[in-house]
Design a protein around this motif. Structure first.
Motif, PDB file in Angstrom:
ATOM      1  N   UNK A 212       0.805  -1.212  -0.058  1.00 34.51           N
ATOM      2  CA  UNK A 212       0.120   0.166   0.033  1.00 34.51           C
ATOM      3  C   UNK A 212       0.970   1.129   0.073  1.00 34.51           C
ATOM      4  N   UNK A 213       0.747   2.127  -1.189  1.00 31.29           N
ATOM      5  CA  UNK A 213       1.587   3.304  -0.988  1.00 31.29           C
ATOM      6  C   UNK A 213       1.526   4.313   0.068  1.00 31.29           C
ATOM      7  N   UNK A 214       2.354   4.946   0.585  1.00 33.74           N
ATOM      8  CA  UNK A 214       2.306   5.847   1.691  1.00 33.74           C
ATOM      9  C   UNK A 214       2.070   7.290   1.154  1.00 33.74           C
ATOM     10  N   UNK A 215       2.381   7.565  -0.218  1.00 31.59           N
ATOM     11  CA  UNK A 215       2.021   8.842  -0.816  1.00 31.59           C
ATOM     12  C   UNK A 215       1.949   8.580  -2.120  1.00 31.59           C
ATOM     13  N   UNK A 216       1.459   9.389  -2.921  1.00 33.79           N
ATOM     14  CA  UNK A 216       0.825   9.204  -4.280  1.00 33.79           C
ATOM     15  C   UNK A 216       1.328  10.322  -5.215  1.00 33.79           C
ATOM     16  N   UNK A 217       1.438   9.998  -6.536  1.00 27.66           N
ATOM     17  CA  UNK A 217       1.754  10.830  -7.794  1.00 27.66           C
ATOM     18  C   UNK A 217       0.374  11.089  -8.545  1.00 27.66           C
ATOM     19  N   UNK A 218      -0.137  12.355  -8.557  1.00 31.33           N
ATOM     20  CA  UNK A 218      -1.255  12.546  -9.494  1.00 31.33           C
ATOM     21  C   UNK A 218      -0.982  12.536 -10.739  1.00 31.33           C
ATOM     22  N   UNK A 219      -1.758  11.698 -11.501  1.00 32.79           N
ATOM     23  CA  UNK A 219      -1.256  11.758 -13.164  1.00 32.79           C
ATOM     24  C   UNK A 219      -2.419  12.332 -13.864  1.00 32.79           C
ATOM     25  N   UNK A 220      -2.343  13.234 -14.467  1.00 33.25           N
ATOM     26  CA  UNK A 220      -3.529  14.513 -14.981  1.00 33.25           C
ATOM     27  C   UNK A 220      -3.626  14.434 -16.499  1.00 33.25           C
ATOM     28  N   UNK A 221      -2.329  14.017 -17.080  1.00 33.74           N
ATOM     29  CA  UNK A 221      -2.111  14.264 -18.618  1.00 33.74           C
ATOM     30  C   UNK A 221      -2.622  12.846 -19.252  1.00 33.74           C
ATOM     31  N   UNK A 222      -3.523  12.723 -20.168  1.00 33.98           N
ATOM     32  CA  UNK A 222      -4.132  11.742 -20.578  1.00 33.98           C
ATOM     33  C   UNK A 222      -3.059  10.846 -21.410  1.00 33.98           C
ATOM     34  N   UNK A 223      -1.992  11.243 -22.187  1.00 28.78           N
ATOM     35  CA  UNK A 223      -0.822  10.471 -22.620  1.00 28.78           C
ATOM     36  C   UNK A 223      -0.076   9.862 -21.587  1.00 28.78           C
ATOM     37  N   UNK A 224       0.197  10.376 -20.632  1.00 26.59           N
ATOM     38  CA  UNK A 224       0.983   9.985 -19.620  1.00 26.59           C
ATOM     39  C   UNK A 224       0.127   8.949 -18.863  1.00 26.59           C
ATOM     40  N   UNK A 225      -1.133   9.093 -18.700  1.00 25.39           N
ATOM     41  CA  UNK A 225      -2.006   7.935 -18.140  1.00 25.39           C
ATOM     42  C   UNK A 225      -1.823   6.820 -19.099  1.00 25.39           C
TER      43      UNK A 225
ATOM     44  N   UNK B 246       2.124   3.618  -7.120  1.00 27.07           N
ATOM     45  CA  UNK B 246       1.575   4.886  -6.019  1.00 27.07           C
ATOM     46  C   UNK B 246       1.005   5.929  -6.836  1.00 27.07           C
ATOM     47  N   UNK B 247       0.093   5.750  -7.707  1.00 26.85           N
ATOM     48  CA  UNK B 247      -0.522   6.966  -8.616  1.00 26.85           C
ATOM     49  C   UNK B 247      -1.877   7.088  -8.437  1.00 26.85           C
TER      50      UNK B 247
END
Length: 252
Positions: free
Chosen positions: A204-217, A239-240
């Motif tokens: 379980x991740x203790x922190x996360x990275x927010x992915x907002x770009x469709x191509x990156x996702x 951890x996204x």
């Protein structure tokens, strides 16, 4: 946690499709082999083996295949000498997303080469041991379906030694505990009348990275799909967090 849970739900839906391809059959058979080898080959006395068998049956793996896998793990199946070992690999995906891969392999060099190729072709890179694992905690997780009374679930979870729980969707909940308490929690929830459909160890991740770009996702989902498509890979955790509207890209 929300992003992780959404991805976990997508993975459960995809598992049905993966099973038809035979992918899940290979994964679960190996899990049974390792469980039978690491403890007694009797599911009544081996919680890890019992859980692996339950997952195999849920994926409609024939009983003959299950018995064969147990025999291989116990060393009583003819001359089969494949020696699977559990190894954890770590790396980074697009956008710096941390990725943990749990594998069962009989050839470390092959597995590392396959993983390195998957990362490099999909905008990521395989890292050294310890490069991202510090961002994750391993927990025991019980998946409970048909939860209609959250208060009763809370009471049962506390009695079973749970640390927390999270309602996901369709009356389903994930209940978290320390890894050494997973069997106790699972049995307590069952004794209280709850339907535990899965009990597993999960990072379980203790922190996360927010992915907002469709191509990156899209690149991230493709990387994870590629990793999960490898026979040696058992589980992939990242951890996204992504917006709900981007989750549809995972099946495109």
């Amino acid at each position: 946690m929300a992003g992780h849970s959404k991805w976990a739900n997508i993975k459960r839906q995809k598992a049905v499709v993966d099973a038809k391809k035979g992918k899940t059959f290979t994964q679960l058979s190996r899990a049974i082999i390792v469980a039978a080898r690491s403890g007694v080959p009797d599911p009544a006395l081996n919680f890890q083996l019992r859980t692996a068998i339950d997952k195999a049956k849920a994926a409609s793996i024939p009983n003959d295949n299950i018995e064969r896998a147990i025999a291989k793990g116990a060393g009583t199946f003819g001359t089969d000498s494949a020696n699977f070992e559990a190894i954890r690999y770590e790396g980074y995906g697009p956008g710096g997303v941390a990725i943990l891969i749990e594998a069962l392999t009989d050839n470390r060099n092959r597995t590392a080469a396959d993983l390195r190729a998957a990362f490099s072709k999909n905008g990521g890179n395989l890292g050294e041991t310890g490069c991202v694992s510090w961002m994750f905690d391993q927990k025991g997780v019980c998946i409970v379906q048909g939860v209609v009374n959250e208060e009763q679930l809370l009471e049962a979870s506390l009695e079973g030694g749970a640390e927390s729980y999270e309602m996901t969707e369709d009356e389903m909940s994930e209940v978290f505990t320390e890894i050494g308490n997973l069997e106790t929690l699972s049995q307590t929830l069952k004794d209280k009348g709850f339907k535990v459909t899965d009990a597993e160890l999960r990072w379980v991740p203790s922190n996360s990275v927010e992915v907002t770009d469709p191509e990156q996702a899209r690149s991230l989902f493709k990387l994870i799909d590629t990793l999960e498509g490898l026979d040696d890979v058992q589980n992939v955790t990242a951890n996204f967090e992504v917006a709900e509207e981007l989750m549809s890209l995972s099946i495109s």
